[in-house]
Design an enzyme around this catalytic site. Structure first.
Site, mmCIF file in Angstrom:
data_model
loop_
_atom_site.group_PDB
_atom_site.id
_atom_site.type_symbol
_atom_site.label_atom_id
_atom_site.label_comp_id
_atom_site.label_asym_id
_atom_site.label_seq_id
_atom_site.Cartn_x
_atom_site.Cartn_y
_atom_site.Cartn_z
ATOM 1 N N ALA A 127 -0.488 6.217 2.292
ATOM 2 C CA ALA A 127 -0.184 6.269 0.864
ATOM 3 C C ALA A 127 -1.327 5.612 0.107
ATOM 4 C CB ALA A 127 1.121 5.521 0.578
ATOM 5 N N LYS A 128 -1.362 5.761 -1.180
ATOM 6 C CA LYS A 128 -2.359 5.054 -1.993
ATOM 7 C C LYS A 128 -1.899 5.103 -3.433
ATOM 8 C CE LYS A 128 -6.370 2.997 -1.393
ATOM 9 N NZ LYS A 128 -6.859 2.309 -0.200
#
Ligand code: NAD
Length: 423
Positions: free
Chosen positions: A110-111
């Site tokens: 994720a980011k």
């Protein structure tokens, strides 16, 4: 499998995709798995209202992209920078999935990011921005869902605000919702140095592989933040000679080698510009530092630094990527043709997420480890990931970057096959 068009060189998402395509092709990945892994699971765009110190209301744009939760909760940093874009966050989220696969830790990818210049915001503005961003994401984050960490422009204080805001929403202190926290709040010993330490471990391994001596081995580092400054400090203490340093203000080269703790004091305590560091050295652009004669070049700042236009200027024997995406897809072939040994970003900077994993484990156990224990476990994980990638590259006759992708994609695809598709 459809052939993707050549990437626009400066588009990091297209660069990430191009490597994925090559690796998936070489693996012979099934069509369905290919489609599943190519796209993120979820992308969220947020418009975040913040009351500014001058009484005005400002609205910031933020993102969170969850690429995969196949092997565990999403994991990935939050970036505060003026040039954040959805494509960039998407690329970084995808890389997190592969990075966690390369070091074989039970996370997906994720980011997040917010378009802002944190240097121009007061502490109060930063806090309100962070809290509102976290509050808007409260239903998506969580120790078993998606666990943020620091990235460019964010650090321990921002992580503390994320932890507190999330905890207020769920009604219980939840330290494991975020990593890279202050030690007092459930942070892990060794996390601050972890990415730089991981870079050093990869350099040690690469030197051993190529039969180069560490003592006096010349290193240039672009980026003097969490990754770059700590890699420089640890590597100098271990016997490397740091001859080039750079940050956003420019670069400095000194073939006699820098006294890194003094440069850290100059930049961080005295708050002076890095290129003005007294004691000599040749000023140059931050990018040119990477092209000086040396054994090891470490890009540890931002993306797209080594490109088709300049890759022929790299003189290092080893390119160890501390930053995410510092080398473009087009530059890979040039770097390879020069016989440079590359430690790709999804391996080179994986020390950070590895110790983030240790932090998450410690928070969930409520039992904290000694720093030496953290560092020993990090060494184990990084050495075996390095060996795994190099072995895979040799066995499959691909470069280290494609080998790292193949290894990671294979691990995620195997987990996905076992889980099956919920319908
Ligand atoms: P940071 O904000 O602490 O430091 C960034 C550094 O890069 C600063 O010294 C800044 O001056 C410099 N910089 C910015 N723009 C530049 C430019 N145009 N030219 C030269 N230098 C420039 O960020 P960080 O946490 O050290 O992250 C650096 C890179 O490492 C990023 O690509 C990040 O995604 C990656 N990374 C960080 C971690 C981590 O644990 N912090 C983990 C994995 C990967």
């Amino acid at each position: 499998m459809p052939q993707a068009p050549l990437p626009d060189e400066m588009n990091v998402y297209q660069n990430a995709e191009a490597r994925f395509e090559v690796a998936a092709q070489k693996l012979g990945l099934e069509q369905g798995l290919y489609r599943y892994l190519k796209y993120p699971k979820k992308e969220i765009t947020l418009y975040i209202p913040v009351g500014m110190d001058n009484g005005q209301l400002e609205v910031f744009t933020g993102y969170r992209v969850l690429h995969s939760t196949v092997r565990g909760p999403g994991k990935g940093g939050i970036r505060f920078a003026p040039d954040v874009s959805l494509d960039e966050v998407r690329a970084l989220a995808t890389w997190m999935t592969w990075k966690c696969g390369v070091v074989n830790i039970p996370f997906g990818g994720a980011k997040g990011g917010i378009i802002c210049d944190p240097r121009k915001l007061s502490k109060g503005e930063l806090e309100r921005l962070t809290r509102r961003y976290t509050a808007e994401l409260a239903d998506w984050l969580g120790p078993e869902r998606d666990v943020p960490a620091p990235d460019i422009g964010t650090g321990e204080q921002v992580m503390a605000w994320v932890m507190d805001t999330y905890s207020m929403h769920v009604g219980e202190a939840t330290t494991a919702v975020v990593t890279g926290k202050p030690i007092e709040l459930g942070g892990s010993r060794g996390r601050r140095e972890a990415t730089g330490r991981g870079v050093m471990i990869c350099c040690d391994k690469a030197l051993a592989k190529l039969g180069i001596k560490k003592e006096g081995c010349r290193v240039v580092i672009q980026g003097f933040g969490n990754v770059g400054s700590l890699a420089a400090q640890l590597m100098q203490a271990a016997g490397y000679k740091i001859i080039g340093l750079a940050d956003v203000g420019g670069g400095l080269y000194n073939e006699r080698g820098f006294d890194v703790p003094k440069v850290i004091d100059w930049v961080y305590t005295q708050k002076k510009p890095l290129p003005e560091f007294p004691g000599g050295g040749t000023k140059m652009s931050a990018r040119d530092v990477l092209f000086q004669p040396c054994e090891i070049a470490i890009p540890a700042a931002i993306e797209n630094q080594i490109t088709e236009q300049n890759a022929h200027q790299v003189q290092a024997r080893i390119l160890c990527e501390g930053a995410n995406g510092p080398t473009t897809w087009q530059a890979d072939a040039i770097v390879d043709s020069k016989g440079i040994f590359t430690v790709p970003d999804i391996l080179g900077n994986a020390g950070g997420v590895t110790v983030s994993y240790f932090e998450w484990v410690q928070d969930r156990q409520g039992f904290f480890w000694r720093e030496s224990e953290v560092n020993d476990r990090l060494l184990d994980v990084m050495e075996s990931a390095f060996d795994g990638v190099v072995r895979y590259a040799e066995a499959h006759k691909v470069n280290n970057r494609i080998a790292a992708y193949m290894l990671a994609i294979d691990r995620v695809a195997s987990a996905l096959k076992l889980r099956g598709i919920y319908a």
